[in-house]
Design a protein around this motif. Structure first.
Motif, mmCIF file in Angstrom:
data_model
loop_
_atom_site.group_PDB
_atom_site.id
_atom_site.type_symbol
_atom_site.label_atom_id
_atom_site.label_comp_id
_atom_site.label_asym_id
_atom_site.label_seq_id
_atom_site.Cartn_x
_atom_site.Cartn_y
_atom_site.Cartn_z
ATOM 1 N N UNK A 154 0.965 -1.073 0.172
ATOM 2 C CA UNK A 154 0.012 -0.001 0.062
ATOM 3 C C UNK A 154 0.934 1.111 0.070
ATOM 4 N N UNK A 155 1.962 1.228 0.512
ATOM 5 C CA UNK A 155 3.091 2.439 0.404
ATOM 6 C C UNK A 155 3.504 2.727 -0.797
ATOM 7 N N UNK A 156 3.714 1.706 -1.545
ATOM 8 C CA UNK A 156 4.262 1.839 -3.093
ATOM 9 C C UNK A 156 3.086 2.085 -3.778
ATOM 10 N N UNK A 157 1.916 1.809 -3.578
ATOM 11 C CA UNK A 157 0.554 2.319 -4.468
ATOM 12 C C UNK A 157 0.336 3.815 -4.032
ATOM 13 N N UNK A 158 0.767 3.991 -2.744
ATOM 14 C CA UNK A 158 0.622 6.009 -2.322
ATOM 15 C C UNK A 158 1.845 6.563 -2.970
ATOM 16 N N UNK A 159 3.013 5.839 -2.967
ATOM 17 C CA UNK A 159 4.366 6.493 -3.381
ATOM 18 C C UNK A 159 4.272 6.709 -4.813
ATOM 19 N N UNK A 160 3.835 5.792 -5.669
ATOM 20 C CA UNK A 160 3.989 6.001 -7.161
ATOM 21 C C UNK A 160 2.662 6.179 -7.577
ATOM 22 N N UNK A 161 1.908 7.139 -7.164
ATOM 23 C CA UNK A 161 0.636 7.615 -7.426
ATOM 24 C C UNK A 161 0.494 7.722 -9.097
ATOM 25 N N UNK A 162 -0.338 7.362 -9.556
ATOM 26 C CA UNK A 162 -1.081 7.351 -11.086
ATOM 27 C C UNK A 162 -2.440 6.929 -11.113
ATOM 28 N N UNK A 163 -3.265 7.440 -11.960
ATOM 29 C CA UNK A 163 -4.669 7.093 -11.832
ATOM 30 C C UNK A 163 -5.065 5.870 -12.031
ATOM 31 N N UNK A 164 -4.153 4.933 -12.553
ATOM 32 C CA UNK A 164 -4.581 3.565 -12.756
ATOM 33 C C UNK A 164 -4.595 2.820 -11.602
ATOM 34 N N UNK A 165 -3.540 3.387 -10.651
ATOM 35 C CA UNK A 165 -3.568 2.724 -9.205
ATOM 36 C C UNK A 165 -4.503 2.816 -8.402
ATOM 37 N N UNK A 166 -5.461 3.593 -8.680
ATOM 38 C CA UNK A 166 -6.628 3.523 -7.734
ATOM 39 C C UNK A 166 -7.304 2.133 -8.076
ATOM 40 N N UNK A 167 -7.472 1.764 -9.547
ATOM 41 C CA UNK A 167 -8.408 0.412 -9.558
ATOM 42 C C UNK A 167 -7.362 -0.348 -9.296
ATOM 43 N N UNK A 168 -6.036 -0.413 -9.396
ATOM 44 C CA UNK A 168 -5.159 -1.430 -8.933
ATOM 45 C C UNK A 168 -5.131 -1.785 -7.720
ATOM 46 N N UNK A 169 -5.270 -0.530 -6.606
ATOM 47 C CA UNK A 169 -5.827 -0.641 -5.109
ATOM 48 C C UNK A 169 -7.010 -1.423 -4.810
ATOM 49 N N UNK A 170 -7.830 -0.950 -5.613
ATOM 50 C CA UNK A 170 -9.283 -1.773 -5.335
ATOM 51 C C UNK A 170 -9.348 -3.131 -5.627
ATOM 52 N N UNK A 171 -8.384 -3.464 -6.694
ATOM 53 C CA UNK A 171 -8.336 -5.082 -7.081
ATOM 54 C C UNK A 171 -7.529 -5.673 -5.939
ATOM 55 N N UNK A 172 -6.599 -5.242 -5.463
ATOM 56 C CA UNK A 172 -5.916 -5.869 -4.715
ATOM 57 C C UNK A 172 -6.689 -5.887 -3.090
ATOM 58 N N UNK A 173 -7.438 -4.966 -2.943
ATOM 59 C CA UNK A 173 -8.003 -5.085 -1.573
ATOM 60 C C UNK A 173 -9.383 -6.049 -1.637
ATOM 61 N N UNK A 174 -10.165 -5.833 -2.958
ATOM 62 C CA UNK A 174 -11.371 -6.665 -2.954
ATOM 63 C C UNK A 174 -11.344 -8.174 -3.565
ATOM 64 N N UNK A 175 -9.964 -8.371 -4.182
ATOM 65 C CA UNK A 175 -9.869 -9.636 -4.796
ATOM 66 C C UNK A 175 -8.579 -10.435 -4.152
ATOM 67 N N UNK A 176 -7.584 -9.779 -4.426
ATOM 68 C CA UNK A 176 -6.249 -10.451 -4.221
ATOM 69 C C UNK A 176 -6.162 -10.925 -2.757
ATOM 70 N N UNK A 177 -6.435 -9.916 -2.023
ATOM 71 C CA UNK A 177 -6.083 -9.910 -0.453
ATOM 72 C C UNK A 177 -7.023 -11.075 0.193
#
Length: 157
Positions: free
Chosen positions: A78-101
């Motif tokens: 999550x630190x890397x998602x925040x640090x390397x902010x890019x609009x696509x990373x919002x959907x990547x974060x959601x996929x990680x939180x809702x599916x992968x984890x």
């Protein structure tokens, strides 16, 4: 100490993200995450983390071999998602939180009386299903996919 881990591979836009459970906590291959984030030098991501957020483990391959890889903790992810902010990373974060984890955490669950998420290959797709009470349950949003396939089978008979 654990000799080698068997990773669960998740795919996002044909790019792999390998994850493992260490002491019931999710850890991810740093190189895979860096590629998903679009970093120019993916091998450098783990070096940017604090010592407690990164470690080197051996991953077991299906062929029987082992590979040492750098993995990062869930917090570092999550630190890397925040640090390397890019609009696509919002959907990547959601996929990680809702599916992968949830899928990765359910991998460590051994009680057959409790529901458990699984990845199933279906018509060249990977679909999340719920294994509960001896049956596989399909998410409501995936039902049209399964129904259309089943209807095609019925029409061919």
């Amino acid at each position: 100490m654990h000799d080698a881990y068997s990773a669960t591979t998740f795919l996002r836009h044909t790019r792999p993200l390998r994850g493992i459970l260490i002491d019931d906590q999710p850890w991810f291959v740093a190189y895979d995450l860096a590629r998903l984030l679009g970093l120019n030098h993916p091998q450098s991501l783990a070096r940017r983390m604090e010592p407690h957020e990164m470690r080197v483990v051996k991953l077991r391959h299906a062929s029987g071999g082992e590979e040492p890889v750098e993995v990062i903790s869930e917090a570092a992810l999550y630190k890397a998602l925040f640090r390397f902010g890019h609009p696509e990373n919002r959907t990547l974060g959601r996929w990680l939180a809702e599916t992968v984890m949830p899928l990765l955490r359910d991998q460590g669950r051994d009680d057959p009386r409790q529901p458990r998420r699984l990845l199933m290959n279906w018509r060249s797709q990977r679909v999340t299903v719920l294994d509960w009470q001896g049956a596989l349950w399909v998410p409501l949003e995936q039902l049209p996919t399964f129904s259309a396939f089943a209807a095609g089978i019925e029409r061919r008979r």
